[in-house]
Write an enzyme that holds these catalytic residues in place. Sequence first.
Site, PDB file in Angstrom:
ATOM      1  N   CYS A   1      -8.899  -1.863   3.946  1.00  0.00           N
ATOM      2  CA  CYS A   1      -8.343  -3.321   4.675  1.00  0.00           C
ATOM      3  C   CYS A   1      -9.688  -3.591   5.803  1.00  0.00           C
ATOM      4  CB  CYS A   1      -7.045  -3.230   5.516  1.00  0.00           C
ATOM      5  SG  CYS A   1      -6.927  -1.392   6.463  1.00  0.00           S
TER       6      CYS A   1
ATOM      7  N   CYS B   1     -11.121  -2.130  14.244  1.00  0.00           N
ATOM      8  CA  CYS B   1     -10.995  -3.052  14.329  1.00  0.00           C
ATOM      9  C   CYS B   1     -11.203  -4.054  16.148  1.00  0.00           C
ATOM     10  CB  CYS B   1     -10.302  -4.189  13.782  1.00  0.00           C
ATOM     11  SG  CYS B   1      -9.478  -3.349  11.941  1.00  0.00           S
TER      12      CYS B   1
ATOM     13  N   GLU C   1     -16.256 -10.371   3.435  1.00  0.00           N
ATOM     14  CA  GLU C   1     -15.375  -9.843   2.119  1.00  0.00           C
ATOM     15  C   GLU C   1     -14.781 -11.934   1.668  1.00  0.00           C
ATOM     16  OE1 GLU C   1     -11.379  -9.408   4.445  1.00  0.00           O
ATOM     17  OE2 GLU C   1     -11.178  -7.786   2.640  1.00  0.00           O
TER      18      GLU C   1
ATOM     19  N   LYS D   1     -15.817  -9.480   7.536  1.00  0.00           N
ATOM     20  CA  LYS D   1     -14.481 -10.607   7.394  1.00  0.00           C
ATOM     21  C   LYS D   1     -15.352 -11.853   6.352  1.00  0.00           C
ATOM     22  CE  LYS D   1     -11.061  -8.170   7.896  1.00  0.00           C
ATOM     23  NZ  LYS D   1     -10.310  -7.584   6.771  1.00  0.00           N
TER      24      LYS D   1
ATOM     25  N   SER E   1      -7.207   2.067  -2.454  1.00  0.00           N
ATOM     26  CA  SER E   1      -6.311   1.371  -2.538  1.00  0.00           C
ATOM     27  C   SER E   1      -6.475   0.368  -3.548  1.00  0.00           C
ATOM     28  CB  SER E   1      -5.072   0.959  -1.419  1.00  0.00           C
ATOM     29  OG  SER E   1      -4.439  -0.086  -1.601  1.00  0.00           O
TER      30      SER E   1
ATOM     31  N   GLU F   1       2.003   0.926  -3.463  1.00  0.00           N
ATOM     32  CA  GLU F   1       0.794   2.116  -4.158  1.00  0.00           C
ATOM     33  C   GLU F   1       0.844   3.405  -4.317  1.00  0.00           C
ATOM     34  OE1 GLU F   1      -2.683   0.418  -3.896  1.00  0.00           O
ATOM     35  OE2 GLU F   1      -3.839   2.021  -4.810  1.00  0.00           O
TER      36      GLU F   1
ATOM     37  N   GLU G   1     -14.386 -12.552  -6.122  1.00  0.00           N
ATOM     38  CA  GLU G   1     -13.128 -12.428  -6.545  1.00  0.00           C
ATOM     39  C   GLU G   1     -12.150 -12.254  -5.496  1.00  0.00           C
ATOM     40  OE1 GLU G   1     -15.667  -9.606  -5.768  1.00  0.00           O
ATOM     41  OE2 GLU G   1     -14.472  -8.534  -4.923  1.00  0.00           O
TER      42      GLU G   1
ATOM     43  N   GLU H   1       0.493  -1.155   0.448  1.00  0.00           N
ATOM     44  CA  GLU H   1      -0.038   0.128   0.607  1.00  0.00           C
ATOM     45  C   GLU H   1       0.876   1.294  -0.444  1.00  0.00           C
ATOM     46  OE1 GLU H   1      -3.370  -0.932   2.642  1.00  0.00           O
ATOM     47  OE2 GLU H   1      -4.441   0.895   2.113  1.00  0.00           O
TER      48      GLU H   1
END
Lengths: 258, 519
Positions: free
Chosen positions: B226, B440, B288, B285, B246, B207, B293, B204
């Site tokens: 994230c 989190c 996710e 999560k 990102s 990037e 993908e 990251e």
Amino acid sequence: MSKGVLVDLTKCIGCGSCSVACKMWNALPYSQTSQQQGSNLDADTWTVINRAEVKKDNEPAWRFIKYQCLHCDEPACASACFSKALKKTKEGPVVYDVSLCVGCRYCMLACPFNVPKYEWDKAFPEVRKCQMCANRVYNGDSPACVSVCPAGALTYGEHKTILAMAREKINGDGGYVKHIFGEKEAGGTSWLYISDIPFENLGFRTNVTTKPLPEYTESILGLTPAVGLSWGALLTGMYVYNRRRNEIAKEKEKPGNK
Amino acid sequence: MDDQVKEDKQVTRRSFLKMMGGLSLAGITIGLTGCSNTTTMAEQAGGDGWLPQQYQGRGNWPAQVRGRVPIDPDNPSIVRDDQKCILCGQCMEVCTRVQTVAGHYGMPMADDIICVNCGQCTLWCPTAAITERDDTQKVTQAINDPNKHVIVQTAPATRVALGEEFGLPPGTWVVGQQVAALKRLGFDAVFDTNFTADLTIMEEATELIKRVTGEINAPLPQFTSCSPGWVKFCEYFYPDLLPHMSSCKSPQQMLGAVAKTYYAKVKNIKPENIVSVSIMPCTAKKFEAQRPEMNDSAHYWHKKDIQDVDVVLTTRELARLIKQQKIDLSKLPEENYDPIMGEGTGGAIIFGATGGVMEAAVRSAYFLITKQQPPADLFNLTPVRYLEGVKEAAVEVPGVGTVKVAVCHGLSNARQVLDAVRAGNAPWHFVEFMSCPGGCINGGGQPRSSVPPSDEIRMARINSLYQADAKAPLRASHENSEILAIYEKFLQHPMSELSEELLHTSYTDRGKKINALTS
Ligand code: SF4
Ligand code: SF4
């Protein structure tokens, strides 16, 4: 004087608060087999929310349909009930008085919307259906389901006021179909629905007559056995009726049956 | 009192019926009084229960706090037991006001019950009617299957909260005991999501540098990616800003992808025999891991039906598994994570707190740009720490100038930042977003505390993470020796072709699902 509820199907988010409120307020038990409520009315489920997966402008769309007794203005169930256990109150609710019920279940046959249910599994069964929270309504409150709806999908008020509101909405916003379900169906009902998707695509029974149903049921009832003609038969009937009612009362008093 | 009235009426009605039978004269008088009452409320069916006070006697004034959030029966993250719901309205409150999801989309709906899967409602629901979808069975089954190699990773934030389920004070550091418990549960290898948190920082930060230098054509500020609740929120409500996101996968998904490629190769295990489990503070999560993908290890091996992360358990579900085995976490010895994905730096530890990703990224970006160790104040970037809703900082980086960053947590705060970006007056280069208030450590999968969760508990967990960072032998992601090893042996360098394939992802425009009602 007569109250009603307007259901705007375009606003329902499908949260199910209304059906939980119904269970809570009426102390109705849940099915023990599932964490979520079922999708059909039954003796302990007086209102349900069902998801209709349809298309709108060729895009998939979901609509949630709240279903319960529509509280007809001239209820077929009440006219089928010769013991007057079901009756239309002037406030709007079609209510059931167990102490008058003989258990004949004509109401179930008469209802065009298949609403009244019978407690088949009970020793002393009752006919069960939405009462439109009659005692809340008498006290000037909205039915439990309406009071909890967080989405503004349910509006409670004077029948003529909500009918006018429904008309204004469907005429003012081109998104709605030009049909107020319950305005004419079964001769008019206390509960009215508006929608952006034709009612027949959402599983509504739109082929029900617009003539008040009692006109039919009375003629049907005319053919039922003339109980009243035989005094002896009536007395026997009354004896059975009385016993049944007392047994139900006793059953209800048992702890755990409330 | 009511019952008494009811009984009296029943007596009168019975008498009335007796009168009908012509049995007694006394019956007539009593019966007539009863007769006028036939529509009284007490006789009617229904109304034997209760509703919360806010719905009672209101004369049709709407209660301020009412109803509940809709939950799709197929929601991968959360479920609700209708029998436990008391219609208190708290889930609606947190969803509407804290996360700005409910009530922020247009009606009538498309074919999606809008939910970002954050699970904050599971923390606010007083009766725990709403909970995580329980996936513990899947894990037990995999562990009992001798043909499966079952690996597990643990997120930064679970190590400061799991102890609460076993009577330890909030924030207690139980990282070693957690590893020990997982080994006793029968996992074949226990890895640290901190390893891939460090990997995320490498990718990251690289990037970000490429965006700043114009090497890749993508807008600034760059958004962190994230927090899967935040990502889905952006996909729904700000899809026009997705180019800012990102392309890095979250640490969970990076570990899943390298576990079934890098680790499988080193250990010579067939990827289809690896079951990859993660222990997360987060219900999103679960969503996710199921995103279509997220199966790049399948592409890598040219195989079908491989998912990078197979099962996600929340902190609460892990506690449940440990309790089922009658293991007392507090009595366990401290054990270590397994190589080759078990090492994490202080920068990775603080991913669990709001501001942590930013602080870790700044540390390593500084190094990647200047090839020098960052100055001491970058190891204590207090402006982006703790619970203020939107935080900002400016960092001087030699050769680049002033790098401006912002940090926000809780999705209502995200809207402030996003609206500024949309309006074109955002001064920042890099913005960290966390779906949950506090980050989190207060994720929707964490142990339930007070209702609603208090800042006191959030701070206890946050402080524990920063203390561990301060004590860590290595505090910047680029110093992690296993990270250096994975680049040397496998990925080559950040944003290499293979890194792009395994560690980066793309996003879905969900704007149509909310009917374009914004803010
Ligand atoms: S409470 Fe209102 S929004 Fe929720 S399901 Fe019932 S009608 Fe729909
Ligand atoms: S917070 Fe829980 S109990 Fe309260 S309304 Fe929501 S689901 Fe029901």
